[in-house]
Scaffold this motif. Structure first.
Motif, PDB file in Angstrom:
ATOM      1  N   ARG A  31      39.134  41.098  36.787  1.00 31.41           N
ATOM      2  CA  ARG A  31      39.071  39.981  37.140  1.00 31.41           C
ATOM      3  C   ARG A  31      40.001  38.805  36.450  1.00 31.41           C
ATOM      4  O   ARG A  31      40.053  37.673  36.538  1.00 31.41           O
ATOM      5  CB  ARG A  31      37.642  39.289  37.046  1.00 31.41           C
ATOM      6  CG  ARG A  31      36.788  40.170  38.347  1.00 31.41           C
ATOM      7  CD  ARG A  31      35.402  39.844  38.242  1.00 31.41           C
ATOM      8  NE  ARG A  31      34.707  39.884  37.016  1.00 31.41           N
ATOM      9  CZ  ARG A  31      33.952  39.237  36.228  1.00 31.41           C
ATOM     10  NH1 ARG A  31      33.575  37.929  36.865  1.00 31.41           N
ATOM     11  NH2 ARG A  31      33.386  39.516  35.229  1.00 31.41           N
ATOM     12  N   GLY A  32      40.742  39.480  35.585  1.00 30.99           N
ATOM     13  CA  GLY A  32      41.667  38.964  34.776  1.00 30.99           C
ATOM     14  C   GLY A  32      41.169  38.177  33.325  1.00 30.99           C
ATOM     15  O   GLY A  32      41.775  37.255  32.861  1.00 30.99           O
ATOM     16  N   LEU A  33      39.823  38.467  32.964  1.00 24.74           N
ATOM     17  CA  LEU A  33      39.140  38.103  32.085  1.00 24.74           C
ATOM     18  C   LEU A  33      39.389  38.660  30.769  1.00 24.74           C
ATOM     19  O   LEU A  33      39.540  39.963  30.840  1.00 24.74           O
ATOM     20  CB  LEU A  33      37.768  37.999  32.277  1.00 24.74           C
ATOM     21  CG  LEU A  33      37.196  37.136  33.582  1.00 24.74           C
ATOM     22  CD1 LEU A  33      35.729  37.203  33.513  1.00 24.74           C
ATOM     23  CD2 LEU A  33      37.555  35.677  33.252  1.00 24.74           C
ATOM     24  N   ASN A  56      39.700  33.519  30.998  1.00 36.27           N
ATOM     25  CA  ASN A  56      40.864  33.963  32.045  1.00 36.27           C
ATOM     26  C   ASN A  56      42.100  33.967  31.148  1.00 36.27           C
ATOM     27  O   ASN A  56      42.314  32.945  30.542  1.00 36.27           O
ATOM     28  CB  ASN A  56      41.075  33.282  33.105  1.00 36.27           C
ATOM     29  CG  ASN A  56      41.979  33.708  34.114  1.00 36.27           C
ATOM     30  OD1 ASN A  56      43.188  34.094  33.801  1.00 36.27           O
ATOM     31  ND2 ASN A  56      41.562  33.812  35.335  1.00 36.27           N
ATOM     32  N   SER A  58      45.098  33.697  31.672  1.00 39.25           N
ATOM     33  CA  SER A  58      46.066  32.642  32.235  1.00 39.25           C
ATOM     34  C   SER A  58      45.893  31.570  31.241  1.00 39.25           C
ATOM     35  O   SER A  58      46.742  30.660  31.136  1.00 39.25           O
ATOM     36  CB  SER A  58      45.894  31.904  33.571  1.00 39.25           C
ATOM     37  OG  SER A  58      44.559  31.539  33.709  1.00 39.25           O
ATOM     38  N   ASP A  70      47.612  34.345  38.194  1.00 36.78           N
ATOM     39  CA  ASP A  70      46.446  34.507  38.941  1.00 36.78           C
ATOM     40  C   ASP A  70      46.819  35.193  40.391  1.00 36.78           C
ATOM     41  O   ASP A  70      46.020  36.168  41.023  1.00 36.78           O
ATOM     42  CB  ASP A  70      45.612  33.251  39.160  1.00 36.78           C
ATOM     43  CG  ASP A  70      45.022  32.875  37.743  1.00 36.78           C
ATOM     44  OD1 ASP A  70      44.715  33.706  36.809  1.00 36.78           O
ATOM     45  OD2 ASP A  70      44.801  31.721  37.669  1.00 36.78           O
TER      46      ASP A  70
END
Length: 508
Positions: A31-33, A56, A58, A70
């Motif tokens: 989930r990009g965490l 995140n 990002s 994302d």
């Protein structure tokens, strides 16, 4: 136990590696965490692990990279299309303090306990980018220097083939780079330099003996159009990526050579002028001294011959006397020419009343008037007019103009002298009513040793130097000597003197 020890040892080693490498290592969920970071990440971005965990990834990127990341991850999870996974690329990172910096990022995919995860390897490349920028700046400056210097720069391989040339070299030789690249540099030299250059290079590569390397010398260059020119050449050796090469610096010295030749010619002329001046001074002195004695003796003899001698004796003595006068006049004129040409004629300026000066000129030249049966008349001159001149040299000019007018005037005619104010000064005119100056002679009036032909059978003796000397004297006064003439009606010679010289003094 041994197996567990081995595992623990491997884990310890892996942990030590991860915690000590300079690159940042970030593990990211699907989930990009952010799940874990190594100390290098904390140092690079300025965050602690507890500030990053669960956030995140990002957050470590500024826009537009933040939005792009994302969408990249979402697209990959939905389609399986890899746009950033497994590909290293340069992006911009964002530190905790908000500052940004260049970052090298590589993302790889892994599976841990059946769960898909990603590892991000990040490297702060600020120093490398700064170095690259300095290198680019250095290359730009170097290129600008090479493109703008007046000297030609040619790089040559160890086989003597041209690799690069700068614009100056193209301009000097008239070739474009594409016409030179890969060609032997000797094409820019005529024989025998072409053959010699090939031999020099072969000899150096075989023996190491330097005959032209590191030594500047003058040679002859050959342009594209076949013309040759003097060239200054300096060849130096260099090594590029382990390959031996040579740099030739060339300079077109045509202008310098021309200047040197002019200087040598000027020095030769000065030397010749000095020798001529010394010769003229010596010969003139050696001639004038005995001639003066001869002239004085003849004058005494003439006096006695008038009373006692025969007509034949009188004629011969008179001829001898006239010729001694001519020789003395010629010697004096030659001395004046020598002084003018060597710029050694000195003028002694003083204030002179013009009316009295012209009356004196008429009186001093009365003998010419009587000899040629003419009359000098001062027809106009303001009585209160003064000029600032060298009176002796100006009198020399007036005597020349008046004697010329007397010689070329009809008998019993009148020669007029006048002086008038002009807007920019004073004009003195000597006017005769003789035959005028022939058209084919008018452009040679002021040349040395020239005299107009005349059908008049009277004696027109002279050296042909008087008008040349007179013009030079007036020009030394910053004035002008000119004439107007009408064939068959007469001639006017004009002496124009600047009014400012009368008030301000001697010309410099």
């Amino acid at each position: 136990m041994k197996g567990q020890d081995a595992v623990n040892d491997l884990l310890s080693r892996t942990k030590a590696i991860v915690e000590t490498i300079v690159d940042g290592v970030i593990t990211i969920s699907d989930r990009g965490l952010i799940e874990t970071v190594n100390p290098a990440v904390e140092k690079i971005f300025g965050y602690r692990l507890d500030e990053l965990s669960g956030q995140n990834v990002s957050m470590l990127m500024p826009n537009p990279y933040q939005r792009e990341h994302d969408s990249y991850l979402s697209n990959y999870l939905s389609t399986g299309e890899k746009k950033i996974i497994g590909i290293g690329r340069e992006v911009t990172g964002r530190r905790k303090d908000g500052s940004t910096f260049p970052l090298e990022l590589a993302i790889s995919e892994m599976e841990v306990n059946g769960q898909r995860m990603f590892t991000g390897i990040v490297r702060d490349i600020s120093l490398r980018k700064a170095t690259e920028e300095k290198l680019r700046e250095l290359l730009t400056r170097t290129k600008a220097i090479l493109d703008t210097i007046v000297d030609g720069v040619i790089t040559i391989s160890d086989r003597g083939c041209i690799e690069t040339v700068n614009p100056a070299a193209e301009k000097i030789f008239g070739y474009r780079l594409d016409e030179l690249s890969g060609k032997n540099v000797s094409m820019l030299m005529p024989d025998p330099y072409r053959h010699e250059h090939d031999q020099y290079l072969k000899n150096y590569l075989h023996t190491g003996e330097k005959k032209i390397i590191g030594i500047g010398r003058e040679v002859t260059g050959l342009r594209k159009d076949g013309t040759t020119f003097p060239l200054e050449l300096a060849i130096s050796e260099m090594e590029v990526n382990g390959q031996r090469m040579f740099t030739g610096i060339v300079r077109d010295i045509s202008e310098r050579k021309e200047t040197e030749e002019k200087l040598r010619e000027a020095m030769r002329r000065v030397h010749e002028q000095r020798i001529k001046d010394e010769f003229i001074a010596t010969v003139s002195h050696e001639l004038r001294t005995p001639l003066t004695s001869i002239k004085a003796s003849l004058e005494l003899i003439i006096g006695k011959a008038v009373a006692k001698g025969s007509d034949q004796e009188k004629m011969l003595i008179t001829i001898a006397h006239k010729n001694s006068d001519r020789l003395l006049l010629l010697i004096n004129d030659i001395l004046d020419i020598s002084k003018i040409e060597s710029e050694k004629m000195k003028l002694n300026f003083r204030r002179v009343r013009l009316h009295s000066f012209l009356e004196t000129a008429i009186s001093d030249n009365q003998a010419y008037a009587e000899k040629h049966h003419v009359k000098f008349v001062l027809i106009d001159c303001p009585g209160n007019l003064h000029i600032y001149v060298d009176p002796d040299r100006l009198m020399q000019v007036m005597s020349n103009l008046m004697s010329n007018a007397a010689k070329f005037s009809h008998q019993n005619s009148q020669i007029e002298i006048e002086a008038r104010r002009r807007d920019d000064g004073i004009r003195i005119t000597v006017r005769d009513y003789g035959p005028g100056i022939p058209l084919d002679f008018q452009n040679r009036v002021f040349e040395k040793f020239t005299q107009a032909d005349t059908s008049d059978k009277r004696e027109m003796s002279g050296t042909g130097l008087g008008l040349h000397i007179s013009k030079a004297i007036i020009e030394r006064h910053h004035g002008e000597l000119s004439f107007d003439t009408v064939v068959g009606k007469g001639t006017e010679f004009h002496v124009d003197l600047k009014q400012q010289l009368q008030r301000q003094g001697s010309p410099q």
